[in-house]
Write a protein that holds these residues in place. Sequence first.
Motif, PDB file in Angstrom:
ATOM      1  N   UNK A 110       0.944  -1.140  -0.118  1.00 23.51           N
ATOM      2  CA  UNK A 110      -0.042   0.063  -0.079  1.00 23.51           C
ATOM      3  C   UNK A 110       0.709   1.157   0.185  1.00 23.51           C
ATOM      4  N   UNK A 111       0.469   2.368  -0.813  1.00 23.90           N
ATOM      5  CA  UNK A 111       1.323   3.538  -0.857  1.00 23.90           C
ATOM      6  C   UNK A 111      -0.048   4.750  -0.376  1.00 23.90           C
ATOM      7  N   UNK A 112       0.419   5.250   0.633  1.00 18.21           N
ATOM      8  CA  UNK A 112      -0.372   6.330   1.435  1.00 18.21           C
ATOM      9  C   UNK A 112       0.233   7.774   1.500  1.00 18.21           C
ATOM     10  N   UNK A 113      -0.578   8.679   1.063  1.00 23.35           N
ATOM     11  CA  UNK A 113      -0.064   9.915   1.140  1.00 23.35           C
ATOM     12  C   UNK A 113      -1.098  10.640   2.381  1.00 23.35           C
ATOM     13  N   UNK A 114      -0.437  11.194   3.105  1.00 26.06           N
ATOM     14  CA  UNK A 114      -0.967  11.998   4.358  1.00 26.06           C
ATOM     15  C   UNK A 114      -0.655  13.336   3.929  1.00 26.06           C
ATOM     16  N   UNK A 115      -1.749  14.298   4.270  1.00 31.15           N
ATOM     17  CA  UNK A 115      -1.695  15.923   4.496  1.00 31.15           C
ATOM     18  C   UNK A 115      -2.137  16.158   5.561  1.00 31.15           C
ATOM     19  N   UNK A 116      -1.531  16.889   6.527  1.00 29.35           N
ATOM     20  CA  UNK A 116      -2.311  17.313   8.090  1.00 29.35           C
ATOM     21  C   UNK A 116      -2.744  16.186   8.464  1.00 29.35           C
ATOM     22  N   UNK A 117      -2.361  14.799   8.642  1.00 34.38           N
ATOM     23  CA  UNK A 117      -2.784  13.720   9.231  1.00 34.38           C
ATOM     24  C   UNK A 117      -3.768  13.080   8.584  1.00 34.38           C
ATOM     25  N   UNK A 118      -4.234  13.820   7.229  1.00 28.81           N
ATOM     26  CA  UNK A 118      -5.364  12.969   6.778  1.00 28.81           C
ATOM     27  C   UNK A 118      -4.943  12.232   5.431  1.00 28.81           C
ATOM     28  N   UNK A 119      -5.470  11.104   5.117  1.00 28.41           N
ATOM     29  CA  UNK A 119      -5.252  10.181   4.057  1.00 28.41           C
ATOM     30  C   UNK A 119      -5.972  11.080   2.506  1.00 28.41           C
ATOM     31  N   UNK A 120      -5.261  11.491   1.858  1.00 26.29           N
ATOM     32  CA  UNK A 120      -5.313  12.152   0.532  1.00 26.29           C
ATOM     33  C   UNK A 120      -5.377  11.184  -0.651  1.00 26.29           C
ATOM     34  N   UNK A 121      -4.610  10.068  -0.422  1.00 31.13           N
ATOM     35  CA  UNK A 121      -4.056   9.075  -1.560  1.00 31.13           C
ATOM     36  C   UNK A 121      -3.853   7.722  -1.091  1.00 31.13           C
ATOM     37  N   UNK A 122      -4.727   6.804  -1.681  1.00 25.36           N
ATOM     38  CA  UNK A 122      -4.289   5.351  -1.323  1.00 25.36           C
ATOM     39  C   UNK A 122      -4.319   4.468  -2.390  1.00 25.36           C
ATOM     40  N   UNK A 123      -3.138   3.830  -2.585  1.00 25.69           N
ATOM     41  CA  UNK A 123      -2.905   2.800  -3.738  1.00 25.69           C
ATOM     42  C   UNK A 123      -2.550   1.646  -3.229  1.00 25.69           C
ATOM     43  N   UNK A 124      -3.433   0.457  -3.574  1.00 25.68           N
ATOM     44  CA  UNK A 124      -3.310  -0.869  -3.276  1.00 25.68           C
ATOM     45  C   UNK A 124      -2.907  -1.432  -4.394  1.00 25.68           C
ATOM     46  N   UNK A 125      -1.786  -2.615  -4.171  1.00 22.45           N
ATOM     47  CA  UNK A 125      -1.228  -3.567  -5.094  1.00 22.45           C
ATOM     48  C   UNK A 125      -1.134  -4.844  -4.473  1.00 22.45           C
ATOM     49  N   UNK A 126      -1.278  -5.894  -5.084  1.00 24.41           N
ATOM     50  CA  UNK A 126      -1.335  -7.377  -4.694  1.00 24.41           C
ATOM     51  C   UNK A 126      -1.497  -7.956  -6.296  1.00 24.41           C
ATOM     52  N   UNK A 127      -1.410  -9.489  -5.860  1.00 21.06           N
ATOM     53  CA  UNK A 127      -1.495 -10.313  -7.257  1.00 21.06           C
ATOM     54  C   UNK A 127      -2.900 -10.520  -7.479  1.00 21.06           C
ATOM     55  N   UNK A 128      -3.446  -9.823  -8.426  1.00 19.08           N
ATOM     56  CA  UNK A 128      -4.811  -9.880  -8.815  1.00 19.08           C
ATOM     57  C   UNK A 128      -5.047 -10.790  -9.458  1.00 19.08           C
ATOM     58  N   UNK A 129      -4.170 -11.433 -10.358  1.00 19.99           N
ATOM     59  CA  UNK A 129      -4.390 -12.612 -11.183  1.00 19.99           C
ATOM     60  C   UNK A 129      -4.761 -13.759 -10.157  1.00 19.99           C
ATOM     61  N   UNK A 130      -3.931 -13.863  -9.237  1.00 16.53           N
ATOM     62  CA  UNK A 130      -4.115 -15.042  -8.035  1.00 16.53           C
ATOM     63  C   UNK A 130      -5.434 -14.856  -7.499  1.00 16.53           C
ATOM     64  N   UNK A 131      -5.720 -13.653  -7.149  1.00 15.30           N
ATOM     65  CA  UNK A 131      -6.835 -13.434  -6.365  1.00 15.30           C
ATOM     66  C   UNK A 131      -8.202 -13.769  -7.394  1.00 15.30           C
ATOM     67  N   UNK A 132      -8.164 -13.282  -8.625  1.00  9.58           N
ATOM     68  CA  UNK A 132      -9.214 -13.690  -9.438  1.00  9.58           C
ATOM     69  C   UNK A 132      -9.287 -15.127  -9.497  1.00  9.58           C
ATOM     70  N   UNK A 133      -8.106 -15.866  -9.820  1.00 16.19           N
ATOM     71  CA  UNK A 133      -8.219 -17.381  -9.749  1.00 16.19           C
ATOM     72  C   UNK A 133      -9.118 -18.114  -8.506  1.00 16.19           C
ATOM     73  N   UNK A 134      -8.448 -17.464  -7.233  1.00 15.12           N
ATOM     74  CA  UNK A 134      -8.949 -17.807  -6.098  1.00 15.12           C
ATOM     75  C   UNK A 134     -10.513 -17.677  -5.888  1.00 15.12           C
ATOM     76  N   UNK A 135     -10.970 -16.296  -6.447  1.00 13.76           N
ATOM     77  CA  UNK A 135     -12.296 -15.868  -5.985  1.00 13.76           C
ATOM     78  C   UNK A 135     -13.097 -16.346  -7.096  1.00 13.76           C
ATOM     79  N   UNK A 136     -12.582 -16.884  -8.268  1.00 12.08           N
ATOM     80  CA  UNK A 136     -13.435 -17.655  -9.168  1.00 12.08           C
ATOM     81  C   UNK A 136     -14.188 -16.452 -10.035  1.00 12.08           C
ATOM     82  N   UNK A 137     -13.256 -15.377 -10.522  1.00 12.77           N
ATOM     83  CA  UNK A 137     -13.774 -14.075 -10.938  1.00 12.77           C
ATOM     84  C   UNK A 137     -14.649 -14.587 -12.384  1.00 12.77           C
ATOM     85  N   UNK A 138     -15.804 -14.115 -12.480  1.00  8.14           N
ATOM     86  CA  UNK A 138     -16.755 -14.311 -13.408  1.00  8.14           C
ATOM     87  C   UNK A 138     -17.523 -15.757 -13.455  1.00  8.14           C
ATOM     88  N   UNK A 139     -17.200 -16.311 -12.279  1.00  8.82           N
ATOM     89  CA  UNK A 139     -17.818 -17.544 -11.956  1.00  8.82           C
ATOM     90  C   UNK A 139     -18.651 -17.641 -11.058  1.00  8.82           C
TER      91      UNK A 139
END
Length: 139
Positions: A110-139
């Motif tokens: 996760x990449x988080x940008x804080x300004x004055x103690x508040x979250x202004x930007x959040x970016x989350x990265x993980x293996x979405x291909x694996x998550x899709x296989x595990x979650x049975x995307x579209x199935x």
Amino acid sequence: MGEESLTARNLARVQEIYGRYAQGDRGALFEALAPGVSWNSVGDGLLPWAGSRKGPKGVRAYFAALDAEAEVTRYEVEQVIAQGEWIATLATVQIRYRRSEQSYRYAKADFIRLVDGQVVDFREFYDTAQACRDHACGG
């Protein structure tokens, strides 16, 4: 204020938010959201919770979509790296998918940008291909 002081303050803020989140309490996160927060989770079009959202209402929609599909059963922060307004976290998350009742672990960043103690930007990265296989995307 110097960058070292800003980094230390933002690091403490993120550690508080993640500490409470790991215990199942999202309150600190919701309280820390800036009105115009930008929230991004990779996998848009593949996973129901993924995509870009704006504002606290959008972040709540992200969690509602995630909660409808899965339960986060464990969240372990492994490393936190901070510089100024930006904080990077490396973590392992365990998810139990409601449809299959199966649990899986994923490494994430996760990449988080804080300004004055508040979250202004959040970016989350993980293996979405694996998550899709595990979650049975579209199935």
